[in-house]
Design an enzyme around this catalytic site. Structure first.
Site, PDB file in Angstrom:
ATOM      1  N   GLU A 260       0.852  -1.195   0.000  1.00 16.10           N
ATOM      2  CA  GLU A 260       0.000   0.000   0.000  1.00 16.10           C
ATOM      3  C   GLU A 260       0.892   1.251   0.000  1.00 16.10           C
ATOM      4  OE1 GLU A 260      -3.458   0.767   2.968  1.00 16.10           O
ATOM      5  OE2 GLU A 260      -1.865   2.158   3.507  1.00 16.10           O
ATOM      6  N   PHE A 261       0.630   2.136  -0.939  1.00 16.68           N
ATOM      7  CA  PHE A 261       1.377   3.398  -1.034  1.00 16.68           C
ATOM      8  C   PHE A 261       0.435   4.559  -0.761  1.00 16.68           C
ATOM      9  CE2 PHE A 261       3.437   0.370  -3.858  1.00 16.68           C
ATOM     10  CZ  PHE A 261       4.765   0.479  -3.484  1.00 16.68           C
ATOM     11  N   PHE A 262       1.003   5.637  -0.238  1.00 15.02           N
ATOM     12  CA  PHE A 262       0.144   6.815  -0.043  1.00 15.02           C
ATOM     13  C   PHE A 262       0.770   8.035  -0.703  1.00 15.02           C
ATOM     14  CE2 PHE A 262       2.450   8.615   3.652  1.00 15.02           C
ATOM     15  CZ  PHE A 262       3.176   7.502   4.055  1.00 15.02           C
ATOM     16  N   PRO A 263      -0.064   8.888  -1.287  1.00 12.98           N
ATOM     17  CA  PRO A 263       0.457  10.004  -2.071  1.00 12.98           C
ATOM     18  C   PRO A 263       1.247  10.999  -1.220  1.00 12.98           C
ATOM     19  CG  PRO A 263      -1.866   9.662  -2.539  1.00 12.98           C
ATOM     20  CD  PRO A 263      -1.531   8.824  -1.340  1.00 12.98           C
TER      21      PRO A 263
ATOM     22  N   HIS B 235      -7.966   3.288  -3.691  1.00 14.50           N
ATOM     23  CA  HIS B 235      -8.896   3.594  -2.604  1.00 14.50           C
ATOM     24  C   HIS B 235      -9.775   4.768  -3.033  1.00 14.50           C
ATOM     25  CE1 HIS B 235      -6.095   1.839   0.761  1.00 14.50           C
ATOM     26  NE2 HIS B 235      -6.015   1.152  -0.362  1.00 14.50           N
TER      27      HIS B 235
ATOM     28  N   GLY C 278     -14.272   6.625   4.557  1.00 15.91           N
ATOM     29  CA  GLY C 278     -13.262   7.665   4.688  1.00 15.91           C
ATOM     30  C   GLY C 278     -13.062   8.102   6.114  1.00 15.91           C
ATOM     31  N   ASP C 279     -11.864   8.630   6.353  1.00 11.38           N
ATOM     32  CA  ASP C 279     -11.562   9.251   7.650  1.00 11.38           C
ATOM     33  C   ASP C 279     -12.099  10.668   7.619  1.00 11.38           C
ATOM     34  OD1 ASP C 279     -10.247   7.220   9.020  1.00 11.38           O
ATOM     35  OD2 ASP C 279      -8.365   7.610   7.975  1.00 11.38           O
TER      36      ASP C 279
ATOM     37  N   ASP D  38     -16.456   4.158  15.671  1.00 14.45           N
ATOM     38  CA  ASP D  38     -17.854   4.634  15.662  1.00 14.45           C
ATOM     39  C   ASP D  38     -18.813   3.517  16.052  1.00 14.45           C
ATOM     40  OD1 ASP D  38     -16.846   6.974  14.780  1.00 14.45           O
ATOM     41  OD2 ASP D  38     -17.688   6.863  12.762  1.00 14.45           O
TER      42      ASP D  38
END
Ligand SMILES: Cc1cc2nc3c(=O)[nH]c(=O)nc-3n(C[C@H](O)[C@H](O)[C@H](O)COP(=O)(O)OP(=O)(O)OC[C@H]3O[C@@H](n4cnc5c(N)ncnc54)[C@H](O)[C@@H]3O)c2cc1C
Length: 299
Positions: free
Chosen positions: A21-24, A81, A112-113, A159
């Protein structure tokens, strides 16, 4: 190709798999670094790669661009995602169309967060409320074109535990009922058209295995892939476990205590723990793992 088909092939061949998993990143230099890193890591033959959608939709264009690039040039399937946060339905439809035009065929459909600085998650005006609404939208708009994954929460979603999503902060839910409700919600997402589940990260492998067992008991039969987040830095670990209310087993807590300010020692421990977790999960019959946040290429 749909990732679910690749997962099924790997399961039939009894070949454990992994994905990255990569994140921008936040800067253009970071984007270049990420591109080089993804190219290097693609040679390790992950089953697929994920690209995250920044909290609050903050990286939507970049997520689309990175995903499109990886799909086109890396020869690896991309799981993009996509979240409901801060997006109107028309904007979500636009993102799906762009993904499809770029040849992306797999979406991780998430609620989503909350956007940065906001405590509770709120639906955008004219937007969607839950991940299941996004799964339904994808199936309505695109039929079977996309492979769809959804999120699972082995230790419960914050939640769900507090009842915030069911209309109130009900303390009783902390003691009873909320787990069954969370499983029911997950089953609804799968029944709405999701092909497989990727879980939130955890450090207690037994918690994951027991979650899978409970999922099976309520009739969730699709693959459930654990999200593994190796500890790379103590502050990030403390922040993430706090934000997600992740249980940290006492042996992990004790091992980290004397080395919190020694970055190299934390990293070494994190890698070793990650390897031990992956081995334990594989030996217990887990088909593969998603290695979370393996890189963004800097800021
Ligand atoms: C593998 C993985 C990848 C992630 N990647 C990203 C990312 O790229 N970007 C990002 O911003 N966040 C990401 N997240 C975080 C995720 O967006 C948050 O955990 C979010 O708070 C919940 O997302 P969800 O899709 O599980 O939500 P949902 O499935 O909508 O569930 C959220 C809560 O609502 C409840 N609920 C669901 N349906 C209903 C209903 N019909 N009625 C009442 N209550 C309901 C659920 O029980 C749960 O308590 C990721 C999480 C995981 C596990």
């Amino acid at each position: 190709m749909k990732i679910i088909d690749k997962i099924q092939q790997a399961m039939e061949a009894k070949e454990p798999f992994y994905s990255f998993e990569f994140f921008p990143p936040k800067t253009s230099a970071g984007v270049e670094n990420l591109s080089a890193r993804m190219e290097r890591m693609a040679t390790l033959e992950p089953l697929f790669v994920d690209v995250t959608w920044g909290a609050g939709g903050s990286t939507s264009d970049l997520t689309l661009a990175i995903s499109a690039n990886a799909q086109k040039y890396l020869g690896v399937e991309v799981l993009m995602h996509l979240t409901c946060t801060n997006l109107k339905v028309e904007e979500i439809k636009g993102a799906l169309n762009k993904a499809r035009e770029a040849g992306i065929q797999n979406i991780l459909a998430l609620r989503g967060d909350p956007a940065k600085g906001l405590g509770n998650w709120e639906a955008a005006e004219g937007g969607l409320r839950h991940a299941i609404d996004l799964v339904r939208l994808i199936r309505e708009e695109h039929g079977d074109y996309f492979g769809v994954a959804v999120a699972g929460h082995p230790e419960g979603h914050v939640d769900g535990r507090t009842g915030a999503e069911e209309g109130g902060q009900d303390d009783d839910r902390r003691d009873e009922g909320w787990e069954a409700l969370e499983l029911k919600r997950l089953k609804e997402k799968v029944d709405a058209g999701a092909d497989f589940v990727i879980t939130q990260f955890f450090y207690d492998t037994e918690a994951f295995l027991s979650y899978v067992k409970r999922c099976r008991e309520v009739g969730i039969t699709c693959p459930i892939i654990p999200g593994i987040m190796a500890i790379q830095n103590y502050n990030a670990f403390a922040r993430m476990t706090d934000f997600c209310e992740t249980r940290v087993p006492s042996d992990v807590r004790e091992a980290l205590k004397p080395i919190t300010s020694d970055d190299d020692a934390v990293k070494d421990y994190g890698v070793d723990l990650g390897i031990r977790m992956c081995k334990a999960l594989t030996e217990a019959g887990t088909p593969g793992v998603v290695l979370k946040r393996v890189g963004c290429g800097g800021n």
